[in-house]
Scaffold this active site. Structure first.
Site, PDB file in Angstrom:
ATOM      1  CG  ASP A 266     -13.993 102.110  29.424  1.00  0.00           C
ATOM      2  OD1 ASP A 266     -15.167 101.785  29.705  1.00  0.00           O
ATOM      3  OD2 ASP A 266     -13.313 102.867  30.142  1.00  0.00           O
TER       4      ASP A 266
ATOM      5  CG  ASN B 130     -17.575  95.357  33.537  1.00  0.00           C
ATOM      6  OD1 ASN B 130     -17.053  95.029  32.482  1.00  0.00           O
ATOM      7  ND2 ASN B 130     -17.308  96.529  34.100  1.00  0.00           N
TER       8      ASN B 130
HETATM    9  C1  IPE Z   1     -12.981  97.894  31.513  1.00  0.00           C
HETATM   10  O1  IPE Z   1     -13.915  98.923  31.529  1.00  0.00           O
HETATM   11  C2  IPE Z   1     -13.650  96.605  31.170  1.00  0.00           C
HETATM   12  C3  IPE Z   1     -14.165  96.498  29.824  1.00  0.00           C
HETATM   13  C4  IPE Z   1     -14.043  97.372  28.878  1.00  0.00           C
HETATM   14  C5  IPE Z   1     -14.873  95.284  29.539  1.00  0.00           C
HETATM   15  P1  IPE Z   1     -14.581  99.435  32.901  1.00  0.00           P
HETATM   16  O2  IPE Z   1     -15.464 100.559  32.537  1.00  0.00           O
HETATM   17  O3  IPE Z   1     -15.193  98.303  33.615  1.00  0.00           O
HETATM   18  O4  IPE Z   1     -13.307  99.906  33.724  1.00  0.00           O
HETATM   19  P2  IPE Z   1     -13.189 100.882  34.970  1.00  0.00           P
HETATM   20  O5  IPE Z   1     -14.234 100.465  35.958  1.00  0.00           O
HETATM   21  O6  IPE Z   1     -13.431 102.270  34.473  1.00  0.00           O
HETATM   22  O7  IPE Z   1     -11.799 100.706  35.455  1.00  0.00           O
HETATM   23  C1  IPE Z   2     -17.370  99.417  28.234  1.00  0.00           C
HETATM   24  O1  IPE Z   2     -18.146 100.546  28.349  1.00  0.00           O
HETATM   25  C2  IPE Z   2     -18.178  98.150  28.166  1.00  0.00           C
HETATM   26  C3  IPE Z   2     -18.233  97.429  29.436  1.00  0.00           C
HETATM   27  C4  IPE Z   2     -17.499  97.665  30.479  1.00  0.00           C
HETATM   28  C5  IPE Z   2     -19.209  96.358  29.527  1.00  0.00           C
HETATM   29  P1  IPE Z   2     -18.652 101.088  29.743  1.00  0.00           P
HETATM   30  O2  IPE Z   2     -19.984 100.488  30.012  1.00  0.00           O
HETATM   31  O3  IPE Z   2     -17.650 100.917  30.818  1.00  0.00           O
HETATM   32  O4  IPE Z   2     -18.822 102.606  29.390  1.00  0.00           O
HETATM   33  P2  IPE Z   2     -18.422 103.848  30.304  1.00  0.00           P
HETATM   34  O5  IPE Z   2     -16.988 103.663  30.698  1.00  0.00           O
HETATM   35  O6  IPE Z   2     -19.351 103.839  31.460  1.00  0.00           O
HETATM   36  O7  IPE Z   2     -18.596 105.018  29.403  1.00  0.00           O
HETATM   37 MG    MG Z   3     -16.114 102.057  31.508  1.00  0.00          MG
END
Ligand code: IPE
Ligand code: IPE
Ligand code: MG
Length: 229
Positions: free
Chosen positions: A11, A59
């Site tokens: 993340d 996502n």
């Molecule tokens: C968790 O990250 C999922 C992945 C890293 C693939 P998110 O960015 O989707 O999680 P939330 O929404 O902050 O809980």
């Molecule tokens: C994790 O990074 C990757 C996915 C969830 C696909 P994020 O896209 O959630 O990045 P942040 O949390 O917005 O920084």
């Molecule tokens: Mg994230």
């Protein structure tokens, strides 16, 4: 001791990019490169199972543009990395709801799994379009179709992760302290490690630190002395 099964919630790609005034897709690209290097490092340390949470079922609420960028990275992964996995004896497994994914990616996943099926050195589990609650409900439905009663072991075998041992350590980068629907059944006794670093900035050395931290933990599984289950 090294975790036999390490899982990483990757993340923070978006925030890493936004801080640098870059589009979120640039963060995903940087995260993708980091993921490749971290996986190599983890396997060279002797990790047997590595699960990477690349895309959650939730996502899919994100804008189409961002999802398309993520799909392109998955395509690049499957077209560029499979030969390397096979060479290194790494078996690929993909968990998640494939009905959410574009057809060409589903084909690539199937090809990748069969190409690397003979790998015996390690297993790489990619969680793509994955949600633990969805996985559990699908398993419950399979159990109902089968009829009869389930044990914890037989139920585990109905999950996407059938045959894969439970994770020993989950690392989450990106400062948040939550599981976001990741391996809820499998993580019952998993150790958790949270890093404030955004995923593209999480170095191999940071992984070493997490592994060192894990090696000092006492796992008791509800008993008094720990060690075995
Ligand atoms: C968790 O990250 C999922 C992945 C890293 C693939 P998110 O960015 O989707 O999680 P939330 O929404 O902050 O809980
Ligand atoms: C994790 O990074 C990757 C996915 C969830 C696909 P994020 O896209 O959630 O990045 P942040 O949390 O917005 O920084
Ligand atoms: Mg994230």
């Amino acid at each position: 001791m090294l975790p036999r099964h390490l899982a990483i919630i990757m993340d923070g790609n978006g925030r890493w990019a936004e801080k640098r005034l870059l589009p979120r897709s640039a963060g995903h690209r940087a995260g993708f490169r980091r993921m490749l290097a971290l996986a190599e490092h983890a396997f060279s340390c002797g990790i047997e199972y590595l699960t990477l949470y690349a895309l959650s079922a939730e996502n899919f609420r994100r804008p189409k543009e961002e999802l398309d960028a993520l799909f392109d990275l998955l395509r690049a992964y499957f077209s560029e990395q499979l030969a390397r996995l096979k060479e290194n004896g790494v078996r690929l497994r993909v968990i998640g709801d494939r009905t959410l994914l574009p057809e060409d990616i589903v084909r690539m996943i199937k090809q990748g799994e069969s190409l690397t099926a003979g790998g015996t050195r390690a297993t790489l589990v990619l969680a793509v379009a994955y949600g633990a609650r969805q996985e559990i409900v699908s398993a419950v439905n399979r159990a109902v179709e089968q009829g009869g009663r389930q044990s914890m072991e037989s139920f585990s075998a109905l999950l996407d992760t059938a045959g894969i041992p439970d994770p020993d350590l989950i690392i989450r980068t990106g400062k948040e302290k939550r599981l976001s629907n990741f391996l809820l059944w499998q993580a019952a006794y998993c150790e958790l490690y949270f890093s404030d670093k955004m995923f593209p900035a999480f170095t191999n050395r940071d992984l070493d630190r997490a592994l060192e931290d894990f090696s000092g933990r006492k796992r008791r599984y509800g008993g008094l002395s720990g060690g075995s289950r």
